[in-house]
Design an enzyme around this catalytic site. Sequence first.
Site, PDB file in Angstrom:
ATOM      1  N   CYS A   1      49.060  73.035  44.031  1.00 56.91           N
ATOM      2  CA  CYS A   1      48.794  73.548  45.375  1.00 56.91           C
ATOM      3  C   CYS A   1      48.198  74.953  45.321  1.00 56.91           C
ATOM      4  O   CYS A   1      48.531  75.736  44.434  1.00 56.91           O
ATOM      5  CB  CYS A   1      50.076  73.632  46.184  1.00 56.91           C
TER       6      CYS A   1
ATOM      7  N   ARG B   1      42.101  73.674  40.540  1.00 56.80           N
ATOM      8  CA  ARG B   1      43.491  73.545  40.125  1.00 56.80           C
ATOM      9  C   ARG B   1      44.009  72.130  40.304  1.00 56.80           C
ATOM     10  O   ARG B   1      45.063  71.784  39.773  1.00 56.80           O
ATOM     11  CB  ARG B   1      44.368  74.503  40.938  1.00 56.80           C
TER      12      ARG B   1
ATOM     13  N   TRP C   1      48.860  69.400  46.190  1.00 48.47           N
ATOM     14  CA  TRP C   1      49.067  68.457  45.083  1.00 48.47           C
ATOM     15  C   TRP C   1      50.453  67.883  45.335  1.00 48.47           C
ATOM     16  O   TRP C   1      51.449  68.597  45.243  1.00 48.47           O
ATOM     17  CB  TRP C   1      48.998  69.209  43.752  1.00 48.47           C
TER      18      TRP C   1
ATOM     19  N   ASN D   1      53.569  76.584  48.363  1.00 47.22           N
ATOM     20  CA  ASN D   1      53.447  76.074  46.986  1.00 47.22           C
ATOM     21  C   ASN D   1      54.847  76.000  46.431  1.00 47.22           C
ATOM     22  O   ASN D   1      55.615  76.937  46.641  1.00 47.22           O
ATOM     23  CB  ASN D   1      52.759  77.087  46.065  1.00 47.22           C
ATOM     24  N   GLY D   2      55.142  74.985  45.638  1.00 50.65           N
ATOM     25  CA  GLY D   2      56.442  74.940  44.966  1.00 50.65           C
ATOM     26  C   GLY D   2      57.324  73.854  45.533  1.00 50.65           C
ATOM     27  O   GLY D   2      56.837  72.912  46.185  1.00 50.65           O
TER      28      GLY D   2
ATOM     29  N   GLU E   1      46.470  67.398  19.816  1.00 52.46           N
ATOM     30  CA  GLU E   1      45.605  67.901  20.883  1.00 52.46           C
ATOM     31  C   GLU E   1      44.476  66.891  21.182  1.00 52.46           C
ATOM     32  O   GLU E   1      44.139  66.656  22.348  1.00 52.46           O
ATOM     33  CB  GLU E   1      45.035  69.271  20.474  1.00 52.46           C
TER      34      GLU E   1
ATOM     35  N   LYS F   1      43.919  65.194  24.840  1.00 51.00           N
ATOM     36  CA  LYS F   1      42.638  65.272  25.554  1.00 51.00           C
ATOM     37  C   LYS F   1      42.192  63.877  25.965  1.00 51.00           C
ATOM     38  O   LYS F   1      41.776  63.641  27.084  1.00 51.00           O
ATOM     39  CB  LYS F   1      41.599  65.853  24.615  1.00 51.00           C
TER      40      LYS F   1
ATOM     41  N   GLU G   1      44.429  62.317  28.832  1.00 54.35           N
ATOM     42  CA  GLU G   1      44.410  62.915  30.161  1.00 54.35           C
ATOM     43  C   GLU G   1      43.116  62.676  30.923  1.00 54.35           C
ATOM     44  O   GLU G   1      43.136  62.593  32.144  1.00 54.35           O
ATOM     45  CB  GLU G   1      44.757  64.414  30.123  1.00 54.35           C
TER      46      GLU G   1
ATOM     47  N   HIS H   1      56.697  55.544   9.756  1.00 51.67           N
ATOM     48  CA  HIS H   1      58.093  55.561  10.208  1.00 51.67           C
ATOM     49  C   HIS H   1      58.233  54.952  11.605  1.00 51.67           C
ATOM     50  O   HIS H   1      59.219  55.194  12.280  1.00 51.67           O
ATOM     51  CB  HIS H   1      58.634  56.993  10.180  1.00 51.67           C
TER      52      HIS H   1
ATOM     53  N   LYS I   1      45.411  71.884  37.240  1.00 52.39           N
ATOM     54  CA  LYS I   1      45.071  72.901  36.252  1.00 52.39           C
ATOM     55  C   LYS I   1      46.215  73.884  36.052  1.00 52.39           C
ATOM     56  O   LYS I   1      46.469  74.336  34.944  1.00 52.39           O
ATOM     57  CB  LYS I   1      43.811  73.653  36.719  1.00 52.39           C
TER      58      LYS I   1
END
Length: 589
Positions: A2, A27, A74, A100-101, A466, A470, A473, A489, A584
């Site tokens: 957000c 974002r 978001w 936000n939050g 990484e 990538k 996502e 394993h 983001k």
Amino acid sequence: MCGIVGFTSDEPAAPVLLRGLKCLEYRGYDSAGIATICNGQLNCGKDVGKLDEVCTNHNLIGLVGNTGIGHVRWATHGGVTMENAHPHCDCKQEIAVVHNGIIDNYEELRAELRSEHCFKSQTDTEIVAHLLEEYVEEGLSLEAAMRKVVRRIRGTYSIAAISVREPGRLVATRKDGPLVVGRDGNRKFIASDALAFMEHTHDVAYVEDGDIVVLDEDIVFTNEDGAAVDRAFKTIDWRWDEPTKQGYDYYMMKEITETPDAIRCALEQDKDLILDMAMNILRAKQVVFTACGTSRYAALVGRYLFSRLAGKFCDVIMGSEFHYFSDSVDKNTLVIAISQSGETADVIQGVKKARENGATIFSMINMIGSSIARMSDRSIYLNCGPEIGVAATKSFMSQLAILYLLAFTMANRMDEGIQKVRDVCDTIEGVIETNGLRVERIAGLTKHNNSCYYIARGINFAIAAEGALKLKEISYIHAEGMPAGELKHGTLALIEKGTPVVVICPKDYTFEETLANAAETKARGAFVIGVSEENHAMFDEWIEIHATEEIFYPLVTVVPLQLLAYYSAVARGNDPDRPRNLAKSVTVK
Ligand code: F6R
């Protein structure tokens, strides 16, 4: 995640709010809206979808008024619907709120307010609008009402509100959420990210936890008890560049090609600061990196470098788990937080707890003045400029550059380290050029596979992880990256005919053993994609990299993996800049 903007002046607010929201789009969001006040009336427009669509469909630019708030959402609480988009209003359409939050106790508060108030959304945010309404009805000002709201809500938040009863005024507060104020004469701005108003002013002050800030002709900060607090304005030295793709189809590709410059800029640091940090790391009894996602993989490379170059062992704990280890964190602990945004809630939580326990906090951050930077005893900026693509690319390389710088300094070889990283940097342009077409073709071959595995040993294990992150996502292909030796394993059971396995095996001391692990997958039908300076009979496809010293391979091996993810996403018809469900800046836990 957000994003909040707010603006008050004697000029129309809507264009400024919409420009601000545009700057926060990167974002990640699913809906957008703004509210303005004019002639005792609240004008509000919001909906699901891209900002431009919402703007056109609801004529947001036509919302009149010189004071307003805006939001890109978001979803956390409540689905992606028009009702759940922000701003949220009270029953009388007099107060509008953006947030936000997460408000943890919203269900309990909603139950309390339900009989007297009409709720239109499923969000946690709407309770703030109704609580403000309650307190304003009691005769409190918007500021005093906000102070009372803060005593009732629990959680993490940045909140901004306006009321028709107090036109020309914005009231905002925060707890563990980003919030910054800007001023330019009689134009006052508030936002969750200074980028939202950077084109207007660089003169900013940061809102601290528990502050209530009122923006009208002045900007006044008070604390929970209503006492004035001094929050100094400072000029942030961040050049504002209109984010443009400069001819590239996507920001992600532009940012990958910016890597060499990003590395060079990251190496431009205050040498005394680096020296001081290196000495403190060497002296500390216990050193712990904390970070999330890609930044955590940078930390894993850092752990290896510190050990290999300076004989200093460190641990790496992911941000969301770090606070569970707080029993072992004390004044003898040095925490190194790595974060591009500097606002990742999981990292903030761990860092806060560590600070409470007396730990020293160092950080490596891209966003100037962000929460983590401000919570740190020392902070190094990545200097790679805004990264717009949701997937971290150039910022990861800047993080690596700084970790090399620190590790070499810890080994008393700072200048040598700088020179060596610069030399490797020169070869990265070549990696992009040599591999572009080849990697695009490979992505075409593997785009229909459901799973892909990445293996490597030593310092490149983090690069395998990484590369897999990538790919998943942005292409939505399931991917796992692991140390090559770990494959047998468990994960080997998943290898079948045609499964792509990316084998990162530069010709260093891990080469033969990694190749032996690749052979185990090949024997089970894997489609082996080798990343090495030499082709090998084992490889079905080969991605060529430049030969370098063992410790520098991450810098050259990760770029083709970023390209592989990019071309896979494009081949599957995805937008690599805006992957579904992701944001983001992850400002919620
Ligand atoms: C992956 C990615 C994320 C971030 C993670 C941490 O491409 O971008 O995994 O790395 O959300 O973000 P920062 O570095 O802002 O703390």
